[in-house]
Design an enzyme around this catalytic site. Structure first.
Site, PDB file in Angstrom:
ATOM      1  N   ASN A 253      -2.955  12.965  -1.169  1.00 14.63           N
ATOM      2  CA  ASN A 253      -1.939  13.124  -2.211  1.00 14.63           C
ATOM      3  C   ASN A 253      -1.060  14.354  -2.009  1.00 14.63           C
ATOM      4  O   ASN A 253      -0.197  14.643  -2.820  1.00 14.63           O
ATOM      5  CB  ASN A 253      -2.591  13.119  -3.596  1.00 14.63           C
ATOM      6  CG  ASN A 253      -3.091  11.722  -3.932  1.00 14.63           C
ATOM      7  OD1 ASN A 253      -2.707  10.753  -3.278  1.00 14.63           O
ATOM      8  ND2 ASN A 253      -3.960  11.618  -4.917  1.00 14.63           N
TER       9      ASN A 253
ATOM     10  N   ARG B 237       1.923   4.207  -3.969  1.00 13.96           N
ATOM     11  CA  ARG B 237       2.576   4.868  -5.092  1.00 13.96           C
ATOM     12  C   ARG B 237       3.467   6.026  -4.629  1.00 13.96           C
ATOM     13  O   ARG B 237       4.543   6.277  -5.170  1.00 13.96           O
ATOM     14  CB  ARG B 237       1.476   5.387  -6.033  1.00 13.96           C
ATOM     15  CG  ARG B 237       1.972   6.181  -7.202  1.00 13.96           C
ATOM     16  CD  ARG B 237       2.584   5.298  -8.235  1.00 13.96           C
ATOM     17  NE  ARG B 237       3.148   6.040  -9.338  1.00 13.96           N
ATOM     18  CZ  ARG B 237       3.822   5.486 -10.329  1.00 13.96           C
ATOM     19  NH1 ARG B 237       4.002   4.188 -10.357  1.00 13.96           N
ATOM     20  NH2 ARG B 237       4.300   6.217 -11.298  1.00 13.96           N
TER      21      ARG B 237
ATOM     22  N   ASP C 175      -2.349   1.705  -6.476  1.00 12.45           N
ATOM     23  CA  ASP C 175      -3.572   1.173  -7.053  1.00 12.45           C
ATOM     24  C   ASP C 175      -3.349   0.536  -8.418  1.00 12.45           C
ATOM     25  O   ASP C 175      -2.553   1.002  -9.212  1.00 12.45           O
ATOM     26  CB  ASP C 175      -4.575   2.314  -7.225  1.00 12.45           C
ATOM     27  CG  ASP C 175      -5.044   2.839  -5.894  1.00 12.45           C
ATOM     28  OD1 ASP C 175      -5.270   2.025  -4.994  1.00 12.45           O
ATOM     29  OD2 ASP C 175      -5.171   4.064  -5.755  1.00 12.45           O
TER      30      ASP C 175
ATOM     31  N   ASP D  92      -9.338  10.649 -10.642  1.00 17.27           N
ATOM     32  CA  ASP D  92      -9.722  10.042  -9.364  1.00 17.27           C
ATOM     33  C   ASP D  92     -11.229  10.130  -9.115  1.00 17.27           C
ATOM     34  O   ASP D  92     -11.769   9.415  -8.268  1.00 17.27           O
ATOM     35  CB  ASP D  92      -8.989  10.727  -8.201  1.00 17.27           C
ATOM     36  CG  ASP D  92      -7.508  10.405  -8.197  1.00 17.27           C
ATOM     37  OD1 ASP D  92      -7.099   9.474  -8.909  1.00 17.27           O
ATOM     38  OD2 ASP D  92      -6.756  11.110  -7.496  1.00 17.27           O
TER      39      ASP D  92
END
Ligand code: EPU
Length: 425
Positions: free
Chosen positions: A24, A93, A117, A306
């Site tokens: 990320n 994303r 997701d 997460d």
């Protein structure tokens, strides 16, 4: 035929595992390279499916992208296209993070709506409102976010929620706006500090990274840089939970334990012996069966959403009852349906789940619905009797480099069976 993992139950994980760069973070750093003409080099990149997908997104606007082991080199041309329309857009994303840089640099962007997701509603209103405050128009047309501005000017922006993606897009657009932008209620995740650090190396003027107020003084131009991605705290935490669940002893390197303070504290409460090595990693030893602990997900520095699947998986084999509250993504409790197949005593009510620990889980075929749920099911399978088949493992491959190899090196027995499905192309 698609792939699945055969996870043999009964493992006790021991040894050392190294964590590489954060998914990320790297994907957003790749997007930030659009802000500077020339070649930007990003090191310590994870070998996961999302990196080549993001490379395709950047190629669709005219960049040349080279992936060489853990190094990604992005060459941004003088003439960039404002239309990001690669089919890869719908697969992750983070693709939406090209919006801020394109608006910042070209004052114009048409960006296909992102995929990612299936973890609940993921609107873009805060991204769009932020760009509007900077002087752009923004609408959704034919499946794309369209944004345009005559010029961008600094503004005071209050986010309704400390959204990671909205903070990143606004930060990257504001870096090249005229004047000063203040983002209040900004996300504080370490990945935001990482992107702010890279933008700083590129010549941006940003203060307050890692706090909830970011101040950006726009500059006329940014230059390419070389930047090392921070270690992946979510992957590091996955190994920490794996050690606790299997009553193991695992040393994790390559991740800053300060990014995991709350997580490691929760594991201590569950009975783990935790040692941290400043800036480098940590060791988790779980001598006895874990004790139940409650978890509440919140933006950083709260407990990360997460990691919620791992909290549920740990609770399902702990002594006692845990309450888990999900405040960020409502659909993440879909994971619990799969855990119930494995014999977990768990039920949900709205955004709360109650999990009563059982001595041992029971193997069954289960399906991964997203990256973290998939990894959580594998860890649960390690605590079940018999062989647990985990399906749709392409999700896991999107976020965890060498997941099976790492687990097997730590003493698990997991076999990857079948051929990659169409999603993993
Ligand atoms: N939200 C809005 N409007 C917006 C933006 C967000 O309502 O304009 C809401 C979302 O619906 C959600 C909350 O705000 O309820 C948080 O969303 P955020 O924008 O912070 O999440 P994101 O940037 O889309 C990143 C990670 C996710 C992680 C979340 C939260 C990436 C690529 N993804 O998503 O990671 O769960 O932050 O920490 O950075 C994963 O890695 O498995 C993953 C899903």
């Amino acid at each position: 035929m698609s792939e699945h993992f055969d996870v043999h139950g009964g493992a006790r994980l021991t040894g050392e595992v190294e964590v590489v760069g954060a998914k990320n973070s790297v994907l957003k750093l790749m997007a930030a390279a659009l802000l500077a003409e020339g070649t930007t080099t990003i090191t310590n990149c994870p070998r996961i499916l999302d990196v080549p997908l993001m490379a395709d997104v950047l190629r669709s606007v005219g960049c040349d992208v080279e992936i060489d082991d853990d190094v990604v080199r992005i060459t941004t041309p003088a003439e960039l296209s404002h239309e990001a329309s690669s089919s890869a857009m719908s697969k992750l994303r983070a693709s939406v993070c090209v919006l801020g840089p394109l608006v910042g640099k070209l004052k114009k962007a048409v960006v296909a709506l992102p995929g990612g997701d299936a973890i609940g509603s993921r609107p873009l209103d805060m991204h769009q409102n932020g760009l509007r405050k900077l002087g752009a128009t923004s609408s959704i047309e034919h499946g794309c976010v369209v944004a345009e501005a005559d010029g961008l000017h600094g503004a005071q922006i209050w986010l309704d929620f400390p959204s990671v993606g909205a903070t990143e897009n606004i930060l990257m657009a504001a870096a090249l706006a005229d004047g000063t932008t203040v983002i209040d209620n900004a996300a504080r995740e370490p990945e935001i500090a990482d992107i702010a650090a890279m933008l700083g190396e590129m010549g941006a003027k940003i203060e307050g990274a890692g706090t909830s107020t970011l101040t950006v003084e726009g500059v006329a131009e940014l230059k390419p840089t070389e930047h090392r991605v921070i270690g992946d705290r979510i992957v590091g935490a996955t190994w920490a939970f794996a050690a606790a669940m299997t009553r193991g002893d695992v040393t994790v390197t390559g991740v800053d334990p300060h990014h995991l303070e709350l997580v490691l504290e929760k594991l201590r409460l569950a009975g783990a012996e935790v040692t941290t090595y400043d800036g480098k990693g940590f060791r988790v030893r779980q001598p006895e069966r874990p004790e139940s602990v409650d978890f509440v997900t919140l933006p950083y520095p709260g407990f990360a959403t997460d990691l919620q699947p791992f909290a549920v998986a740990l609770s399902s084999v702990s002594e006692g009852t845990s309450m888990i509250t999900e405040n960020v993504y409502e659909a993440r409790f879909r994971f619990i349906e799969e855990m119930v197949r494995l014999g977990a005593d768990a039920r949900t009510d709205g955004h709360h789940a109650v999990v009563r620990g059982v001595e041992q889980l029971s193997s069954a075929p289960v399906w991964a619905s997203d990256i973290r749920a998939g990894a959580g099911l594998v860890l649960a399978g390690l605590c079940a009797d018999g062989i647990t088949e985990v399906w749709d493992v392409f999700h896991i491959d999107r976020g965890y480099p060498n997941f099976v190899e790492n687990l097997n090196r730590l003493g698990a027995r997991i076999d990857r069976v079948g051929t990659p499905g169409p999603e993993a192309d």
